[in-house]
Design a protein around this motif. Sequence first.
Motif, PDB file in Angstrom:
ATOM      1  N   GLY A  70       0.792  -1.217   0.000  1.00  0.00           N
ATOM      2  CA  GLY A  70       0.000   0.000   0.000  1.00  0.00           C
ATOM      3  C   GLY A  70       0.823   1.265   0.000  1.00  0.00           C
ATOM      4  N   LYS A  71       2.033   1.198   0.518  1.00  0.00           N
ATOM      5  CA  LYS A  71       2.902   2.375   0.553  1.00  0.00           C
ATOM      6  C   LYS A  71       3.398   2.735  -0.842  1.00  0.00           C
ATOM      7  CE  LYS A  71       6.931   4.252   2.965  1.00  0.00           C
ATOM      8  NZ  LYS A  71       8.023   3.967   3.944  1.00  0.00           N
ATOM      9  N   THR A  72       3.670   1.717  -1.668  1.00  0.00           N
ATOM     10  CA  THR A  72       4.197   1.950  -3.005  1.00  0.00           C
ATOM     11  C   THR A  72       3.222   2.727  -3.874  1.00  0.00           C
ATOM     12  OG1 THR A  72       5.466  -0.110  -2.877  1.00  0.00           O
ATOM     13  CG2 THR A  72       5.081   0.804  -5.072  1.00  0.00           C
ATOM     14  N   TYR A  73       1.939   2.409  -3.763  1.00  0.00           N
ATOM     15  CA  TYR A  73       0.956   3.017  -4.654  1.00  0.00           C
ATOM     16  C   TYR A  73       0.319   4.280  -4.089  1.00  0.00           C
ATOM     17  CZ  TYR A  73      -3.175   3.517  -7.617  1.00  0.00           C
ATOM     18  OH  TYR A  73      -4.134   4.022  -8.449  1.00  0.00           O
ATOM     19  N   LEU A  74       0.447   4.512  -2.795  1.00  0.00           N
ATOM     20  CA  LEU A  74      -0.301   5.606  -2.183  1.00  0.00           C
ATOM     21  C   LEU A  74       0.057   6.976  -2.754  1.00  0.00           C
ATOM     22  CD1 LEU A  74      -2.373   6.594  -0.183  1.00  0.00           C
ATOM     23  CD2 LEU A  74      -0.604   6.590   1.598  1.00  0.00           C
ATOM     24  N   ALA A  75       1.341   7.273  -2.924  1.00  0.00           N
ATOM     25  CA  ALA A  75       1.736   8.598  -3.408  1.00  0.00           C
ATOM     26  C   ALA A  75       1.143   8.914  -4.781  1.00  0.00           C
ATOM     27  CB  ALA A  75       3.262   8.737  -3.423  1.00  0.00           C
ATOM     28  N   PRO A  76       1.301   8.040  -5.791  1.00  0.00           N
ATOM     29  CA  PRO A  76       0.674   8.349  -7.083  1.00  0.00           C
ATOM     30  C   PRO A  76      -0.851   8.361  -7.016  1.00  0.00           C
ATOM     31  CG  PRO A  76       1.664   6.159  -7.119  1.00  0.00           C
ATOM     32  CD  PRO A  76       2.139   6.833  -5.878  1.00  0.00           C
ATOM     33  N   CYS A  77      -1.408   7.563  -6.130  1.00  0.00           N
ATOM     34  CA  CYS A  77      -2.855   7.547  -5.970  1.00  0.00           C
ATOM     35  C   CYS A  77      -3.361   8.893  -5.453  1.00  0.00           C
ATOM     36  CB  CYS A  77      -3.246   6.428  -5.002  1.00  0.00           C
ATOM     37  SG  CYS A  77      -5.006   6.301  -4.683  1.00  0.00           S
ATOM     38  N   HIS A  81      -5.838  11.730  -7.658  1.00  0.00           N
ATOM     39  CA  HIS A  81      -7.180  12.144  -7.269  1.00  0.00           C
ATOM     40  C   HIS A  81      -7.239  13.519  -6.604  1.00  0.00           C
ATOM     41  CE1 HIS A  81      -8.777   8.275  -8.387  1.00  0.00           C
ATOM     42  NE2 HIS A  81      -7.918   7.650  -7.610  1.00  0.00           N
ATOM     43  N   MET A  82      -6.107  14.183  -6.424  1.00  0.00           N
ATOM     44  CA  MET A  82      -6.142  15.493  -5.769  1.00  0.00           C
ATOM     45  C   MET A  82      -6.904  16.504  -6.624  1.00  0.00           C
ATOM     46  SD  MET A  82      -2.208  16.852  -6.220  1.00  0.00           S
ATOM     47  CE  MET A  82      -1.481  17.116  -7.840  1.00  0.00           C
ATOM     48  N   PRO A  83      -7.534  17.504  -5.982  1.00  0.00           N
ATOM     49  CA  PRO A  83      -7.516  17.774  -4.539  1.00  0.00           C
ATOM     50  C   PRO A  83      -8.445  16.831  -3.778  1.00  0.00           C
ATOM     51  CG  PRO A  83      -8.921  19.366  -5.659  1.00  0.00           C
ATOM     52  CD  PRO A  83      -8.283  18.534  -6.732  1.00  0.00           C
ATOM     53  N   MET A 117       2.241   9.783   5.133  1.00  0.00           N
ATOM     54  CA  MET A 117       2.364  10.134   3.720  1.00  0.00           C
ATOM     55  C   MET A 117       1.232  11.057   3.279  1.00  0.00           C
ATOM     56  SD  MET A 117       3.508   6.498   2.008  1.00  0.00           S
ATOM     57  CE  MET A 117       3.473   7.170   0.335  1.00  0.00           C
ATOM     58  N   VAL A 118       0.031  10.808   3.794  1.00  0.00           N
ATOM     59  CA  VAL A 118      -1.103  11.665   3.439  1.00  0.00           C
ATOM     60  C   VAL A 118      -0.909  13.066   4.003  1.00  0.00           C
ATOM     61  CG1 VAL A 118      -3.589  11.994   3.661  1.00  0.00           C
ATOM     62  CG2 VAL A 118      -2.671   9.687   3.339  1.00  0.00           C
ATOM     63  N   LYS A 119      -0.377  13.141   5.206  1.00  0.00           N
ATOM     64  CA  LYS A 119      -0.186  14.434   5.865  1.00  0.00           C
ATOM     65  C   LYS A 119       1.007  15.202   5.303  1.00  0.00           C
ATOM     66  CE  LYS A 119      -2.297  13.087  10.284  1.00  0.00           C
ATOM     67  NZ  LYS A 119      -3.244  14.217  10.373  1.00  0.00           N
ATOM     68  N   ASN A 120       1.908  14.496   4.617  1.00  0.00           N
ATOM     69  CA  ASN A 120       3.094  15.132   4.041  1.00  0.00           C
ATOM     70  C   ASN A 120       3.294  14.644   2.609  1.00  0.00           C
ATOM     71  OD1 ASN A 120       4.415  16.438   6.609  1.00  0.00           O
ATOM     72  ND2 ASN A 120       3.852  14.360   7.214  1.00  0.00           N
ATOM     73  N   PRO A 121       2.372  14.948   1.700  1.00  0.00           N
ATOM     74  CA  PRO A 121       2.444  14.412   0.340  1.00  0.00           C
ATOM     75  C   PRO A 121       3.624  14.987  -0.436  1.00  0.00           C
ATOM     76  CG  PRO A 121       0.721  16.064   0.493  1.00  0.00           C
ATOM     77  CD  PRO A 121       1.216  15.838   1.889  1.00  0.00           C
ATOM     78  N   VAL A 122       4.145  14.159  -1.334  1.00  0.00           N
ATOM     79  CA  VAL A 122       5.244  14.602  -2.192  1.00  0.00           C
ATOM     80  C   VAL A 122       4.665  15.271  -3.434  1.00  0.00           C
ATOM     81  CG1 VAL A 122       6.770  12.793  -1.367  1.00  0.00           C
ATOM     82  CG2 VAL A 122       5.322  12.368  -3.356  1.00  0.00           C
ATOM     83  N   GLY A 123       5.526  15.956  -4.187  1.00  0.00           N
ATOM     84  CA  GLY A 123       5.099  16.563  -5.435  1.00  0.00           C
ATOM     85  C   GLY A 123       4.365  17.874  -5.223  1.00  0.00           C
ATOM     86  N   GLY A 124       3.799  18.378  -6.287  1.00  0.00           N
ATOM     87  CA  GLY A 124       3.072  19.637  -6.228  1.00  0.00           C
ATOM     88  C   GLY A 124       1.623  19.402  -5.857  1.00  0.00           C
ATOM     89  N   TRP A 125       1.316  19.514  -4.590  1.00  0.00           N
ATOM     90  CA  TRP A 125      -0.030  19.228  -4.122  1.00  0.00           C
ATOM     91  C   TRP A 125      -0.977  20.369  -4.484  1.00  0.00           C
ATOM     92  CZ3 TRP A 125      -2.297  14.934  -2.760  1.00  0.00           C
ATOM     93  CH2 TRP A 125      -3.568  14.993  -2.176  1.00  0.00           C
ATOM     94  N   VAL A 126      -2.160  20.015  -4.943  1.00  0.00           N
ATOM     95  CA  VAL A 126      -3.183  20.988  -5.300  1.00  0.00           C
ATOM     96  C   VAL A 126      -4.201  21.077  -4.174  1.00  0.00           C
ATOM     97  CG1 VAL A 126      -5.053  21.528  -6.889  1.00  0.00           C
ATOM     98  CG2 VAL A 126      -2.901  20.577  -7.766  1.00  0.00           C
TER      99      VAL A 126
END
Length: 213
Positions: A70-77, A81-83, A117-126
């Motif tokens: 679940g950790k591997t896929y969570l960031a791209p997931c 779907h953001m925001p 990971m949810v509280k500190n997302p990588v990339g450009g969060w919208v």
Amino acid sequence: MRNILCYGDSNTWGCRPITQFGVNERYGPDVRWPGVMQAALGATYKVIEEGLNGRTTVFDDPIMGAHRNGKTYLAPCLETHMPLDLVIIMLGTNDMKPRFAGTAFDVACGAGALLSMVKNPVGGWVGDLPKTLLIAPPPIGKLTTLSGVLEGGHERSNKLAGEMERIADMLGSPFLDAGQHIQSSPADGVHLEAEDHLILGQVVAAKSQEILN
């Protein structure tokens, strides 16, 4: 529009209790708990299903495949779907498989890693960062057609809710113990009957409104 992501395993995917090992049949969208949740919340909410059979919190599965981690896929997931306004995580049952040798505390820590990971997302969060809800799955039943896969899981899973609640509290996340409302099907000891999907969807909908309002 409030966007809610439900990140889980076969019980989020909607797997029917397995009466013949290896047969995974899926409930319809209106029966699965995220679908029930969508109906309860109404058109001003969008509930996104992200369930995968066999998904763990942070373990690569040497049999079912590393993509079950679940950790591997969570960031791209999350970025897909953001925001997002709320991310709901309900995992832990598959971590009880003997091949992972995880204690209830280990599994709770895995769930905590996902919350972080949810509280500190990588990339450009919208948009604003989403709120979180950690759900402890109901304990694994004693009698199960999956006993060879989840041997010993019943005893360890009975301790999971307490450990997950501690982790959620440490990370400042709301928590829900699904086992206080539903139980795993006696047919296989792991998956949910349709009536339990109905109850869980309604309970999680009410909890989500409490968190977001």
